[in-house]
Design a protein around this motif. Structure first.
Motif: not given
Length: 418
Positions: A239-240, A245-246, A267-268, A292-294
Motif C-alpha cells: 500500500f503506497q 492524493s486523488s 498525511q495527504n 499531521d492529519l488535520p
C-alpha cells in the motif's frame, strides 16, 4: 397522528385485537400482531413493509396473504430478523421494488430470478449466510448499494465472492464486502471503472492483488469509506499512500494486514476522520505521520508497531476524540505531552501486557470522559484499586468513567467500573 394516518391510508399499526384497515399503503408488523389481521385484498395497495418480529406464525400467515394478494406495488421491503431460511420466490415478482433488506436472517442463497427486480437500488444482506451472488444480479442496472457481510459466528468477517463483470453495474455507490480470489485480479480492475463508488470493502486480499487494486482505487475520486482486509495476518499489502492524493473525500480508512511500505503519504488524506490500522507491524513510530492529519477524530491502532513507547507530542492530535490502542506486545510507556489530545473523550487500552503504568500526562486531558482497561497487566489493574496511595489511581481521579475488565471470544467480557 394515528387517526390521520388511518384516515388517509398512510400507515397502519396493528395489535393482537385489531385488524388492518382497507387499502394499507405502509405497514410495520411487530411482535404480537394478530395473525388473522391480514384479510382479503388488504395488502393489494401496499407500498412499504417493515417486519419487526421473529414469530413464525405471524411471518407464515403474512407471507401467505402477501403472495395470494399479489402486492406488486411494494417499493420498500425490510425483513430484518424475520424467521426465514430461504429466499421467498414471491419477492422476485415485486417489479417496482427498490429497497430489499434481509438483515439478520438465515437466508443462504439468492436465486437467479432476482434479475426480475429491474428497479432494485439497494440490496442489504448483513449477517446472513449468503456467500455467493448469482451472476444474474449484473442485469440490475439500477443497483446503487450492495451490502453483504456476516460476522456473527466467526471472528473473521465474511463477504461474497467476487463476480466477473462488476463494471457493468455503473450506478453502484456502495460495494461491501467483496472476497478476493487467490491469483485472480480481474475484479480489482473492474472496480476501477465504478467511478461513482463512495464506499468499498475488499476481503481476503493477497500480495498478488495489490498493484491492480491500488491502481483502481486511485480512479475512485468520490470514495469516502474504504476497508481492505488481507488474507492472513502475515500477508503484506504494498500500500503506497503517497499515490492516493486523488482521494480527497476519503474520511474513513480501515486496513487489516501487514503494510509492506511505511505510512508515508498518509498525511495527504486531509479529510480522513476515522482511521483503523490492524496488524500493520510497522518498524517505525506511526504517530510521526498520523499527527499531521488535520481532521482525525477516531484512531484505532492494533498490532501496528513493535516499539516500546508511544509519545503524543505537544500540540498534536488536537481533533481526536476517540483513541484505541490494542495488542502492542512490546509497549511499556505511553506519554501525553502538554496540549496534546486536548479534545480526547474516550481512551481504550487493550491487551498491552507490558504496560504497567497509566499513560504519563493523562491527568492533563480534562475532556476525557471514559477510560477502559481491557486484558491489561495485573501490575496495572490491581494498583487502580489502592486509592490515592498509588500514582496510577491519582492520575485518573478526574475521569468520570473508568472500566477495568477482561474479554475473550469464548466467554465474552467481564469487569468493573472503578
Amino acid at each position: 397522528m394515528l387517526l390521520k394516518s388511518k384516515d388517509q391510508d398512510f400507515a397502519a399499526i396493528t395489535n393482537k385485537e385489531s385488524r388492518l384497515p382497507e387499502r394499507v399503503r405502509r405497514l410495520s408488523v411487530h411482535a404480537g400482531t394478530n395473525i388473522d389481521a391480514f384479510g382479503d385484498n388488504q395488502l393489494s395497495q401496499l407500498r412499504s413493509l417493515f417486519f419487526f418480529t421473529k414469530e413464525k406464525d405471524v411471518w407464515n400467515n403474512f407471507m401467505s396473504s402477501f403472495s395470494e394478494q399479489g402486492s406488486r406495488l411494494v417499493k420498500v421491503l425490510d425483513c430484518t430478523s424475520a424467521p426465514m431460511t430461504t429466499f421467498p420466490q414471491s419477492l422476485t415478482k415485486l417489479y417496482h421494488l427498490r429497497y430489499l433488506c434481509l438483515r439478520d436472517t438465515a437466508v443462504s442463497s439468492i436465486p437467479p430470478s432476482i434479475a426480475n427486480l429491474q428497479h432494485l437500488e439497494t440490496l442489504e444482506l448483513q449477517n446472513t449466510l449468503v456467500r455467493d451472488l448469482p451472476s444474474e444480479i449484473l442485469r440490475l442496472q439500477c443497483l446503487r448499494h450492495v451490502i453483504v457481510y456476516d460476522y456473527r459466528s466467526d471472528p473473521t468477517l465474511h463477504g461474497f465472492k467476487a463476480l466477473k463483470g462488476m463494471e457493468s453495474l455503473s450506478s453502484l455507490r456502495q460495494l461491501m464486502y467483496v472476497e478476493a480470489k487467490q491469483g485472480e485480479t480481474e475484479p480489482m480492475v473492474s472496480v476501477g471503472r465504478l467511478t461513482q463508488l463512495t464506499m468499498l470493502g475488499f476481503l481476503q486480499l493477497g500480495a498478488e492483488h495489490g498493484d491492480a487494486l491500488f491502481s483502481s482505487i486511485r480512479e475512485l475520486k468520490l470514495l469516502r469509506s474504504l476497508r481492505l482486509d488481507s488474507r492472513t495476518g502475515d500477508e503484506a499489502l504494498s500500500f503506497q499512500f503517497k499515490s492516493f492524493s486523488s482521494l480527497r473525500l476519503l474520511h474513513r480508512l480501515d486496513m487489516r494486514g501487514r503494510v509492506e511500505k511505511s505510512l508515508e503519504g498518509i498525511q495527504n488524506l486531509t479529510n480522513l476522520s476515522i482511521l483503523c490500522l490492524h496488524g500493520s507491524r510497522l518498524q517505525v513510530d506511526p504517530l510521526e505521520l498520523l499527527q499531521d492529519l488535520p481532521n482525525l477524530v477516531s484512531l484505532h491502532i492494533d498490532e501496528v508497531c513493535d516499539g516500546e513507547s508511544l509519545c503524543f507530542k505537544a500540540g498534536t492530535f488536537l481533533t481526536l476524540t476517540d483513541l484505541r490502542i490494542s495488542r502492542l506486545d512490546n509497549l511499556r510507556r505511553v506519554t501525553v505531552e502538554d496540549k496534546a489530545l486536548s479534545r480526547l473523550k474516550r481512551l481504550l487500552l487493550n491487551d498491552c501486557k507490558l504496560l504497567k503504568e497509566i499513560p504519563s500526562g493523562i491527568e492533563r486531558l480534562r475532556n476525557l470522559q471514559q477510560l477502559r482497561l481491557i486484558n491489561m497487566a495485573a501490575e496495572l489493574t490491581t494498583t487502580m484499586y489502592r486509592g490515592s496511595q498509588h500514582d496510577n489511581y491519582s492520575k485518573v481521579m478526574h475521569i468520570p468513567n473508568v472500566f477495568i475488565g477482561q474479554h475473550s471470544r469464548e466467554s465474552g467480557g467481564v469487569g468493573n467500573w472503578l
